[in-house]
Design an enzyme around this catalytic site. Structure first.
Site, short mmCIF file in Angstrom:
data_model
loop_
_atom_site.label_atom_id
_atom_site.label_comp_id
_atom_site.label_asym_id
_atom_site.label_seq_id
_atom_site.Cartn_x
_atom_site.Cartn_y
_atom_site.Cartn_z
N ASP A 167 34.85 42.34 29.23
CA ASP A 167 35.30 42.48 30.60
C ASP A 167 35.62 41.16 31.04
O ASP A 167 35.01 40.27 31.09
CB ASP A 167 34.06 43.20 31.51
CG ASP A 167 34.68 43.41 32.81
OD1 ASP A 167 34.60 42.52 33.66
OD2 ASP A 167 35.20 44.65 33.25
N HIS A 208 41.04 45.80 41.05
CA HIS A 208 39.89 44.88 41.37
C HIS A 208 39.33 45.25 42.97
O HIS A 208 38.01 45.37 42.70
CB HIS A 208 40.19 43.66 41.36
CG HIS A 208 39.08 42.76 40.70
ND1 HIS A 208 39.15 41.52 40.07
CD2 HIS A 208 37.51 42.75 40.97
CE1 HIS A 208 38.12 41.07 39.72
NE2 HIS A 208 37.16 41.90 40.33
N LYS A 239 41.57 43.19 35.32
CA LYS A 239 41.79 43.77 36.36
C LYS A 239 43.04 43.06 37.21
O LYS A 239 43.16 41.93 37.19
CB LYS A 239 40.55 43.44 37.20
CG LYS A 239 39.24 44.08 36.64
CD LYS A 239 37.81 43.66 37.38
CE LYS A 239 36.73 43.93 36.45
NZ LYS A 239 36.49 43.12 35.40
N TYR A 270 38.92 35.57 37.27
CA TYR A 270 38.11 35.01 36.38
C TYR A 270 38.43 33.74 36.14
O TYR A 270 37.76 32.76 35.90
CB TYR A 270 37.24 35.80 35.45
CG TYR A 270 36.95 37.12 36.11
CD1 TYR A 270 36.30 37.53 37.50
CD2 TYR A 270 36.46 38.07 35.26
CE1 TYR A 270 35.85 38.39 38.08
CE2 TYR A 270 35.80 39.46 35.45
CZ TYR A 270 35.46 39.40 36.84
OH TYR A 270 34.71 40.66 37.36
#
Length: 720
Positions: A449, A517, A484, A454
């Site tokens: 994931d 998200h 996402k 990120y």
């Protein structure tokens, strides 16, 4: 030769013909030349497995008995069902054989194949492993001749009539054992295997609840023991995993306490307790209870005898390459067999001859790490055999099959229920993330994931490329990758380009799952990492954004689409106009915020929930240590010999959701995988579900009096 001598010789041959086979090819040193390190390799695997999973010995002993007693010691119980046949494993009575035993034999087989490929049978591995584990937990040593071959059939229809049951009457038990050549004394000794291990409550519940019109409980039970069992098993119909030790005093030690327990009314099963009172078996129960040496001697003799029961020798069987699969697929005789399919060392289904109806060879794909393997096939079954070949791959360090998968309702895609998260706060160097992902792949993680926000897409992609190049995986298809859509790209015209950018970062052609998200948009280009200005928060046009997400799936850039941090109301809004419904909703979920309402809604709508912050995201800017410091969770963890993280993971799995966990610590990464071979009791689940609830990751950064959401209540639609 005199006539009398001829008669004597004739009578002698007639007599010898009545003697059972002595198994001439079985010897104690059968592998001394072909696999001299057989015992060393086996012992190394056995000791490690028993140390980490103390139930292994009892599980393996049960597996051995259930295998041998049906149609001989030929490892037929190890065979898994395939697209063509059911196996003995599917018989109801075999459902109680614990998975640790199968895992052990698979591990031993893998290690031995690496040492001496195609030499040692699964039947021999099971026989010797059983003996050595019995010795490890205090039982007697007995000789196990070697040279068995593995059976070529596994028929569930013959199992039921060949195995004793808890409610089998004593006369039928004696007759069953006698039909296989075992005396009453040998039967009583073999049943003494119940000195270790456990039985499920359903196997003796008939003695605890509504036993008769005159007695609620079987009066042959010790009253105090019965009271404790009734309390333990009160919810056994809800939780079929509820169980009790067969030997309440020394459950992990192989000794004669089991027989002493029978004398005191402490036998769990009806058939066990009956041995203490039936005049045909009671003398042996009393003798073994008084004299452990006598029990050990008879148990060893009986196990030696059982290990030779109807064994396959020479050309009557095979040496399987994998213990759970035949070397050739068994299918109905109505299929016409043609040529050979070849699974080569690179893992490819080869030998796909020209098909007259298609005019081309079939595709190839990586397969088996143990060298070239030949299997028969027919043209009609080529695709099934391709899958079969792929499933033959084994590796001593990689066991991705241990993670269950869930079929996503909107796409039919299989998603591993345990994922490896890459959201790190504070951020770490890309090389650290890359190495963590490589380690995770090596340990068996297959679901990863990430997200554009990120900053970990690039190192995840680099790890995937390297994992393929060094042989940790055969292809990208073995992985499930989630990313996402961040809020500043949550605009209709930016969704597809954002996904394409993620694919570029990941060096992939497609994602398995792409999520929105948050249910909010930011002004395009306004975002800086972890800094959100409330004046940049704008309403999301759910209709147009979701339409763009659907376009991503139609274009083949992602196999499934979904959302993250969506409430029931927002999901209902999406569902009201979606052509492709969300497959997943990834949300904060842990024992402190179990999302009961949302779980029920998503289940009803076919949306699968993935939990993040399962441990409270301790150490991050958005998390806390309240989950890890929970007294309830710590008490349960201590009682079960698990970590708090494992308790949370198992709870989530039993709750019916998937989860994304994040740890770059190697030991904790292993522990997070070890949640699928045990269970929580109904009482433990209730204690966890009774923990006071509150949302922690609230999304305050999206709330402002001038934005689309003025309050948290409005943002979460009351789910806070």
């Amino acid at each position: 030769m005199a006539f009398s001598d001829i008669v004597l010789v004739s009578l002698l041959f007639s007599f010898l013909s009545l003697i059972p086979s002595a198994h001439c090819t079985l010897t104690l040193n059968y592998y001394s030349k072909t696999c001299p390190k057989f015992h060393d390799v086996l012992q190394n695997v056995l000791s490690g497995k028993q140390l980490t999973n103390p139930t292994t010995a009892a599980a393996t002993l049960r597996l051995f008995f259930h295998d041998c007693f049906v149609n001989g010691c030929d490892a037929s119980l190890l065979i898994a069902s395939n697209a063509f046949n059911k196996s003995e494993l599917d018989a109801d009575v075999n459902m109680s054989v614990a998975g640790d035993a199968f895992d052990l034999i698979a591990r031993v087989k893998t290690a031995i194949e690496l040492e001496c490929p195609g030499t040692v049978s699964c039947a021999d591995i099971l026989a010797v492993s059983t003996r050595d584990l019995v010795v490890m937990v205090g039982g007697p040593f007995y000789e196990v001749p070697l040279g068995r071959k593995d059976g070529r059939t596994s028929d569930p229809s013959i199992v039921d009539k060949n195995l004793p049951k808890p409610l089998t009457p004593m006369k039928d038990l004696l007759a069953l054992f006698a039909s296989k050549g075992f005396s009453t004394e040998e039967m009583v000794a073999l049943v003494g295997a119940h000195t270790i291990g456990f039985s499920h409550c359903k196997e003796f519940a008939n003695r605890l609840f509504h036993f008769s019109k005159t007695s609620e409980v079987d009066p042959s039970y010790n009253p105090t023991f019965a009271q404790g069992l009734r309390k333990l098993c009160q919810n056994y119909t809800v939780d079929p995993a509820m169980s009790a030790f067969n030997d309440v005093y020394t459950p992990g030690k192989f000794d004669n306490m089991y027989y002493k327990n029978l004398q005191r009314g402490l036998g769990l099963l009806t058939s066990d307790q009956a041995m203490a009172t039936d005049p045909r078996t009671k003398p042996f129960v009393d003798r073994f209870a008084e004299n452990q040496t006598a029990f050990f001697d008879m148990f060893g003799r009986s196990m030696h005898k059982l290990s030779l029961y109807k064994v396959k020798e020479n050309h009557d069987g095979d040496v399987r390459r994998r213990c759970d699969q035949f070397n050739t697929i068994q299918i109905s005789t109505r299929v016409i067999w043609t040529n050979l399919a070849v699974c080569d060392a690179a893992g490819t289904l080869l030998a796909a001859p020209w098909h007259p109806s298609k005019g081309k060879r079939t595709r190839t794909r990586p397969l088996n790490s143990f060298g070239q393997t030949q299997i028969q096939y027919s043209f009609e079954l080529l695709e099934e055999l391709d899958s079969y070949c792929k499933s033959m791959d084994s590796n001593v360090e990689i066991n991705c099959s241990s993670v269950p998968e869930h079929v996503l309702s909107s796409s039919g895609q299989k998603m591993p229920v345990l994922g490896f998260g890459t959201a790190v706060d504070p951020p770490v160097a890309p090389q650290v993330t890359k190495q963590a992902v490589l380690q995770a792949i090596k340990l068996g993680y297959r679901h990863f994931d990430t997200a554009s926000v990120y900053g970990t897409e690039q190192p995840v992609g680099e790890a995937i490329v390297e994992a393929i190049s060094i042989g940790l995986i055969k292809s990208r298809d073995e992985l499930f990758i989630t990313s996402k859509l961040w809020c500043n790209d949550a605009h209709e015209e930016l969704v597809v380009p954002a996904l394409q950018k993620s694919l570029q970062n990941l060096k992939l052609e497609y994602l398995d799952l792409y999520l929105i998200h948050w249910p909010v948009s930011l002004k395009p280009g306004s975002f800086k990492f972890l800094v959100i200005n409330t004046e940049d928060v704008v309403p999301m046009d759910f209709g147009s954004v979701w339409s763009a997400m659907e376009e991503c799936q139609r274009l083949g850039f992602t196999k499934s689409i979904g959302v993250s941090n969506f409430s029931c109301k927002k999901l209902a809004d999406i569902l009201s106009f979606a052509n492709i419904p969300p497959a997943v909703n990834q949300v904060e979920l842990n024992p402190m915020w179990n999302q009961k309402k949302l779980r029920e809604f998503c289940k009803a709508k076919g949306i699968f929930i993935t939990a993040f912050s399962l441990l409270g995201a301790s150490g991050t800017a958005w998390g806390s240590n309240r989950v890890m410091e929970s007294d309830v969770l710590k008490d349960i963890a201590e009682a079960k010999g698990k970590t708090v993280a494992q308790i949370c993971g198992r709870w989530a799995y039993e709750t019916g959701v998937s989860m994304v966990v994040k740890s770059f610590n190697g030991e904790r990464m292993k522990q997070n995988l070890e949640i699928f071979s045990w269970s929580l009791s109904q009482d433990e689940i209730k204690r966890i579900n009774d923990i006071p609830q509150s949302r922690h990751h609230r999304g305050d950064e999206f709330i402002s009096e001038h934005g689309p959401y003025k309050t948290l209540e409005e943002f979460w639609d009351g789910e806070i």
